[in-house]
Design an enzyme around this catalytic site. Structure first.
Site, PDB file in Angstrom:
ATOM      1  N   GLU A 165     -11.959  -7.117   9.332  1.00 24.71           N
ATOM      2  CA  GLU A 165     -12.681  -6.183   8.761  1.00 24.71           C
ATOM      3  C   GLU A 165     -12.041  -5.157   7.978  1.00 24.71           C
ATOM      4  OE1 GLU A 165     -16.835  -3.717   8.774  1.00 24.71           O
ATOM      5  OE2 GLU A 165     -16.474  -5.663  10.606  1.00 24.71           O
ATOM      6  N   LEU A 166     -11.942  -3.990   7.545  1.00 28.71           N
ATOM      7  CA  LEU A 166     -11.483  -3.327   7.148  1.00 28.71           C
ATOM      8  C   LEU A 166     -11.677  -1.355   8.014  1.00 28.71           C
ATOM      9  CD1 LEU A 166      -9.175  -1.851   4.923  1.00 28.71           C
ATOM     10  CD2 LEU A 166     -10.823  -0.754   3.751  1.00 28.71           C
ATOM     11  N   ASP A 167     -10.614  -1.011   8.420  1.00 33.19           N
ATOM     12  CA  ASP A 167     -10.693   0.361   9.383  1.00 33.19           C
ATOM     13  C   ASP A 167     -11.584   0.335  10.656  1.00 33.19           C
ATOM     14  OD1 ASP A 167      -9.314   1.407   7.732  1.00 33.19           O
ATOM     15  OD2 ASP A 167     -10.409   2.070   5.999  1.00 33.19           O
ATOM     16  N   HIS A 173      -5.677   5.794  10.109  1.00 31.80           N
ATOM     17  CA  HIS A 173      -6.254   5.850   9.532  1.00 31.80           C
ATOM     18  C   HIS A 173      -6.911   8.024   9.530  1.00 31.80           C
ATOM     19  CE1 HIS A 173      -9.509   5.210   6.363  1.00 31.80           C
ATOM     20  NE2 HIS A 173     -10.376   5.780   6.594  1.00 31.80           N
ATOM     21  N   GLY A 176       5.595   7.035   3.634  1.00 30.59           N
ATOM     22  CA  GLY A 176       6.608   7.214   4.779  1.00 30.59           C
ATOM     23  C   GLY A 176       6.306   8.339   6.132  1.00 30.59           C
ATOM     24  N   SER A 177       5.514   9.273   5.920  1.00 31.43           N
ATOM     25  CA  SER A 177       6.180  10.240   6.914  1.00 31.43           C
ATOM     26  C   SER A 177       5.494   9.773   8.098  1.00 31.43           C
ATOM     27  CB  SER A 177       5.332  11.500   6.495  1.00 31.43           C
ATOM     28  OG  SER A 177       3.750  11.107   6.529  1.00 31.43           O
TER      29      SER A 177
HETATM   30  C1  GRF Z   1      -1.675   8.425   6.063  1.00 31.71           C
HETATM   31  O1  GRF Z   1      -2.905   9.384   5.907  1.00 31.71           O
HETATM   32  C2  GRF Z   1      -2.306   7.728   7.024  1.00 31.71           C
HETATM   33  O2  GRF Z   1      -3.258   7.671   7.997  1.00 31.71           O
HETATM   34  C3  GRF Z   1      -2.674   6.708   5.683  1.00 31.71           C
HETATM   35  O3  GRF Z   1      -2.273   6.720   5.220  1.00 31.71           O
HETATM   36  C4  GRF Z   1      -1.272   8.048   4.820  1.00 31.71           C
HETATM   37  C5  GRF Z   1      -0.171   7.374   4.735  1.00 31.71           C
HETATM   38  O4  GRF Z   1       1.370   8.300   4.719  1.00 31.71           O
HETATM   39  N1  GRF Z   1      -3.235   5.190   5.798  1.00 31.71           N
HETATM   40  P1  GRF Z   1       2.798   8.583   5.375  1.00 31.71           P
HETATM   41  O5  GRF Z   1       3.079   7.575   4.169  1.00 31.71           O
HETATM   42  O6  GRF Z   1       3.011   8.142   6.391  1.00 31.71           O
HETATM   43  O7  GRF Z   1       3.205   9.791   5.019  1.00 31.71           O
END
Ligand code: GRF
Length: 217
Positions: A151-153, A117, A19-20
């Site tokens: 559709e994914l991403d 992403h 969850g950063s």
């Molecule tokens: C990130 O790299 C984000 O782009 C991807 O999953 C990761 C999540 O990281 N979808 P965090 O949990 O927010 O640290």
């Protein structure tokens, strides 16, 4: 129980891991006193550190799991949609949410879901995007915030940030460099959507269109 503030733009955050990105978003909202309320944080994993952080910060949280695969993917998505819709979100942020989202979730929230992403989409969709970039030998990579559709991403791109790929990069070092940009890009995109500077419009054919420009809010 957190009191709903109806004047504020309501966010629901979905996460599965550390969850950063969620933390960076919360920090920006607090620091800049943005008129945004994190109405709910949802996780599909009991042990997600991001969920623990949300609880520590006194936010409303929910856990929706597949219950050891007892729930079909469609039923999981339906339950997830019910929990999220009940929070009346203006925007749903996928911040490292690791479940496939099906029409049961996307349809009722169409045009309100964004994802972050770790690649420059449309390159390197799916898992291990940073390793995919290394394997392809690209000299630049980065991150993308886009509208999430079935559709994914692959939904319309809202914003991107670029980082160089160094000759001695590993998946970890490239991921770290990209993450620094993710922590700036995601809050910037959410703030722009909340201000009405980025508008996501649903069309009758289920596609979405994105408009940019000065605020109409
Ligand atoms: C990130 O790299 C984000 O782009 C991807 O999953 C990761 C999540 O990281 N979808 P965090 O949990 O927010 O640290």
């Amino acid at each position: 129980m957190t009191q709903a503030n109806t004047d504020k733009f309501r966010l629901v955050v979905l996460l599965s891991g550390r969850g950063s990105n969620f933390a960076a978003l919360k920090e920006r909202i607090d620091k800049d006193r943005l008129p945004i309320e994190i109405a709910l944080v949802v996780s599909d994993r009991t042990d997600a550190p991001g969920l623990a952080r949300a609880k520590e910060w006194g936010l409303q949280t929910a856990l929706v799991t597949r219950r050891a695969k007892e729930l079909s993917s469609a039923d999981f998505n339906r339950e997830l949609a019910e929990r999220v819709c009940a929070a009346k979100p203006d925007l749903v942020v996928l911040a490292g949410f690791m479940r496939i989202l099906t029409p049961e979730f996307i349809s009722p929230l169409r045009g309100k879901i964004i994802n972050i992403h770790p690649s420059l989409l449309p390159a390197f969709r799916g898992l291990h995007a940073q390793q995919q970039a290394l394997d392809a030998g690209v000299k630049f990579s980065g991150c993308t915030v886009h509208v999430a559709l079935e559709e994914l991403d692959a939904g319309p791109i809202l914003g991107q940030a670029v980082v160089p790929v160094m000759p001695d990069d590993t998946e970890e070092s490239l991921s770290e460099r990209i993450l620094v940009e993710e922590h700036k890009l995601l809050p910037a995109m959410v703030a722009a959507i909340a201000r009405g500077e980025i508008r996501i419009q649903c069309r009758s054919d289920d596609a979405v269109a994105v408009e940019y420009g000065s605020s109409k809010r």
